[in-house]
Design a protein around this motif. Structure first.
Motif, PDB file in Angstrom:
ATOM      1  N   LEU A 172      70.014  53.632  65.510  1.00  0.00           N
ATOM      2  CA  LEU A 172      68.260  52.375  65.119  1.00  0.00           C
ATOM      3  C   LEU A 172      69.488  50.886  65.004  1.00  0.00           C
ATOM      4  N   TYR A 173      68.744  50.118  66.213  1.00  0.00           N
ATOM      5  CA  TYR A 173      69.589  48.623  66.751  1.00  0.00           C
ATOM      6  C   TYR A 173      67.658  47.924  66.549  1.00  0.00           C
ATOM      7  N   PHE A 188      62.851  51.799  57.513  1.00  0.00           N
ATOM      8  CA  PHE A 188      64.307  52.064  56.990  1.00  0.00           C
ATOM      9  C   PHE A 188      63.902  53.093  55.768  1.00  0.00           C
ATOM     10  N   CYS A 191      64.159  57.781  58.957  1.00  0.00           N
ATOM     11  CA  CYS A 191      65.337  57.842  59.500  1.00  0.00           C
ATOM     12  C   CYS A 191      66.029  59.375  58.873  1.00  0.00           C
ATOM     13  N   LEU A 194      70.309  59.523  60.487  1.00  0.00           N
ATOM     14  CA  LEU A 194      70.612  57.860  60.861  1.00  0.00           C
ATOM     15  C   LEU A 194      72.333  57.609  60.302  1.00  0.00           C
ATOM     16  N   ASP A 196      74.044  55.300  62.260  1.00  0.00           N
ATOM     17  CA  ASP A 196      74.242  53.225  62.681  1.00  0.00           C
ATOM     18  C   ASP A 196      72.935  52.588  62.540  1.00  0.00           C
ATOM     19  N   LEU A 197      72.701  51.766  61.633  1.00  0.00           N
ATOM     20  CA  LEU A 197      72.198  50.778  61.477  1.00  0.00           C
ATOM     21  C   LEU A 197      72.746  49.554  61.592  1.00  0.00           C
ATOM     22  N   SER A 198      71.884  48.553  62.617  1.00  0.00           N
ATOM     23  CA  SER A 198      72.471  47.163  62.933  1.00  0.00           C
ATOM     24  C   SER A 198      70.896  46.822  62.958  1.00  0.00           C
ATOM     25  N   ILE A 199      70.977  45.822  61.993  1.00  0.00           N
ATOM     26  CA  ILE A 199      70.055  45.021  62.315  1.00  0.00           C
ATOM     27  C   ILE A 199      69.787  43.268  62.244  1.00  0.00           C
ATOM     28  N   ILE A 214      67.929  49.193  51.865  1.00  0.00           N
ATOM     29  CA  ILE A 214      68.145  50.450  52.473  1.00  0.00           C
ATOM     30  C   ILE A 214      69.177  50.912  51.968  1.00  0.00           C
ATOM     31  N   LEU A 219      74.368  57.285  55.747  1.00  0.00           N
ATOM     32  CA  LEU A 219      74.802  56.244  56.596  1.00  0.00           C
ATOM     33  C   LEU A 219      75.739  56.094  56.898  1.00  0.00           C
ATOM     34  N   LEU A 222      76.672  50.199  58.919  1.00  0.00           N
ATOM     35  CA  LEU A 222      75.511  49.488  59.153  1.00  0.00           C
ATOM     36  C   LEU A 222      76.246  47.984  59.255  1.00  0.00           C
TER      37      LEU A 222
END
Length: 479
Positions: A172-173, A188, A191, A194, A196-199, A214, A219, A222
């Protein structure tokens, strides 16, 4: 071999058209969709081949489409003729002005979900940047095939409280310019698999202190990148990110507004990269603007202090963040981070029991102060990379010499590789190089990259080669 003869034999033949249809579809699927569609004019065989492509990329720009209406007609035509039942990659980037245009976006996204999309990349910019533009269709949240979701602009969406969402989403980006706190919090926590998370985004000053929680046990990666909006961070740094992810392996934080980061638990961290602190380039830009406006020195100092001065509390947050990631194996620290750590340092360096690879920036006015503490706290360090940075003219810190009362155990027992990057030939750099060579007992490779601005490069090389080395296996390389 007669290559000329072979060339004569193949000249004029269409070898691409001899390929099987499935191979041709793979080739067309790697093109931008408008280019794939153009192949329909090649021959009768190519007329409908493009309709089987499994990657659809729609990019609305003035080079390709004069206005949104033409872009809309093109997308509708392509989707109406598309025969692929399983879309691998659906990319939609466009700019909207009217409500009717926004409704088309939702219809196109619904099409992608209905065709079992695996990767969804969407960016919808509004004419008015203060207007939240498009609503994600509810079908996205229950799509069983969706594995990667890139949201490159702000969206409205409703995540139901009782329904399991994003059952297969692993990446998720998020890129926001006007974040909705409640929506992000729900996202947040919605998922279940999930990894891979990019904010990426902008936080603004707000009366309420926002805590972004988060909590994701699955995960593994991050990335958080926070940027300034109005040019200063007064009132913004009070916001907070709390990370609780027991299986986290990779962490990247780029934060130019010094929010409060809390990393909970002992993670399985493999690699951490921290760029935390006031943006050096932004400070230089403001300083140059003030010079151009011929602002007096005293007034300029007051302005810079108001906009960019880092408080003790904010600097301590960076040290607190460092303690939260001290079990990592690989650690990278930028000049911004080192500056902030220096301001918040009070002989309170954490230990790094698993650290084997350390990369850090050294700024001549304060960097050497912290290096001995990192070495003494990293007993198993094997690779040390020091990047010289002489561009922080704004720093009020005076030059601090490298001082170490005793040789750190990592230098005596474990460090095998040392690399000095962007060396300018300063006395402080040469003293540290001499110290490292004299005390690194198991060192195998010592590399030096001499900066372009350095004078007498050949003399520097000769001087370094003359330094005594305690390790007989040590080889000096110049990059």
């Amino acid at each position: 071999m007669d290559f000329q003869g072979i060339g004569e034999c193949i000249r004029g033949r269409d070898f691409i058209s001899r390929l099987p249809d499935d191979i041709l579809v793979q080739i067309l699927s790697r093109l931008e969709t408008k280019d794939a569609v153009k192949t329909c004019v090649l021959s009768s065989r190519w007329k409908n081949l493009w309709t089987f492509v499994y990657n659809l990329h729609f990019l609305d720009n003035r080079r390709n489409f004069v206005n949104f209406e033409i872009f809309e007609n093109f997308v509708d035509r392509v989707l109406g003729l598309c025969q692929s039942k399983d879309i691998q990659d659906f990319c939609l980037c466009c700019r909207v002005v009217y409500d009717s245009e926004v409704s088309h976006v939702s219809q196109w996204l619904c099409f992608a979900v209905e065709r079992n999309v695996r990767k969804l990349n969407i960016r919808v910019d509004a004419f008015d940047i203060g207007w939240r533009v498009a609503r994600l269709p509810q079908s996205i949240f229950t799509c069983n095939t969706l594995v990667e979701l890139y949201m490159l602009s702000d969206f409205v969406f409703d995540i139901p409280d009782s329904t399991s969402c994003f059952p297969s989403l692993k990446l998720l980006y998020i890129n926001f310019t006007n974040p909705d706190y409640d929506l992000l919090q729900k996202l947040f926590h919605s998922c279940p698999v999930l990894e891979d998370l990019s904010i990426h985004g902008v936080l603004v000053s707000d009366e309420a202190v926002l805590t972004f929680d988060i909590m994701m046990p699955t995960l593994k990666r991050l990335t958080i990148r926070l940027y300034l909006d109005s040019g200063y961070f007064e009132g913004v740094s009070k916001h907070k990110f709390v990370v609780t992810a027991s299986n986290l392996e990779y962490l990247v934080i780029q934060d130019y507004i010094l929010v409060n980061f809390v990393v909970n638990g002992r993670h399985l961290l493999n690699e951490v990269s921290l760029d935390v602190g006031v943006d050096i380039l932004l400070i230089k830009d403001y300083s140059q603007r003030l010079d151009e406006l011929e602002v007096s020195h005293d007034e300029a100092n007051q302005v810079m202090k108001l906009l960019f001065e880092v408080s003790r509390d904010e600097a301590n947050r960076v040290m607190k963040l460092l303690r939260g990631v001290n079990y990592t194996k690989i650690l990278s620290l930028t000049s911004n981070t080192m500056n902030s750590l220096n301001l918040g340092f009070d002989d309170n360096m954490p230990t790094f029991p698993n650290l084997i690879h350390l990369e850090m920036c050294i700024e001549a006015r304060f960097g050497w102060k912290l290096l001995p503490h990192f070495l003494n706290s990293s007993s198993n360090l094997e690779v040390l990379i020091l990047k010289m940075d002489c561009n922080q003219e704004y720093s009020s810190e005076k030059f601090v010499e490298f001082e170490s009362e005793s040789v750190p155990s990592c230098l005596r027992l474990h460090v095998k590789t040392i690399e000095i990057r962007n060396m300018t030939g300063g006395e402080d750099e040469l003293e540290v190089i001499s110290y490292m060579l004299k005390n690194s007992e198991v060192l195998e490779e010592f590399s030096v990259d001499i900066a372009a601005i350095a004078v007498s490069k050949e003399n520097l090389r000769r001087q370094i080669l003359m330094y005594p080395r305690v390790s007989v296996a040590c080889e000096i390389k110049f990059l």
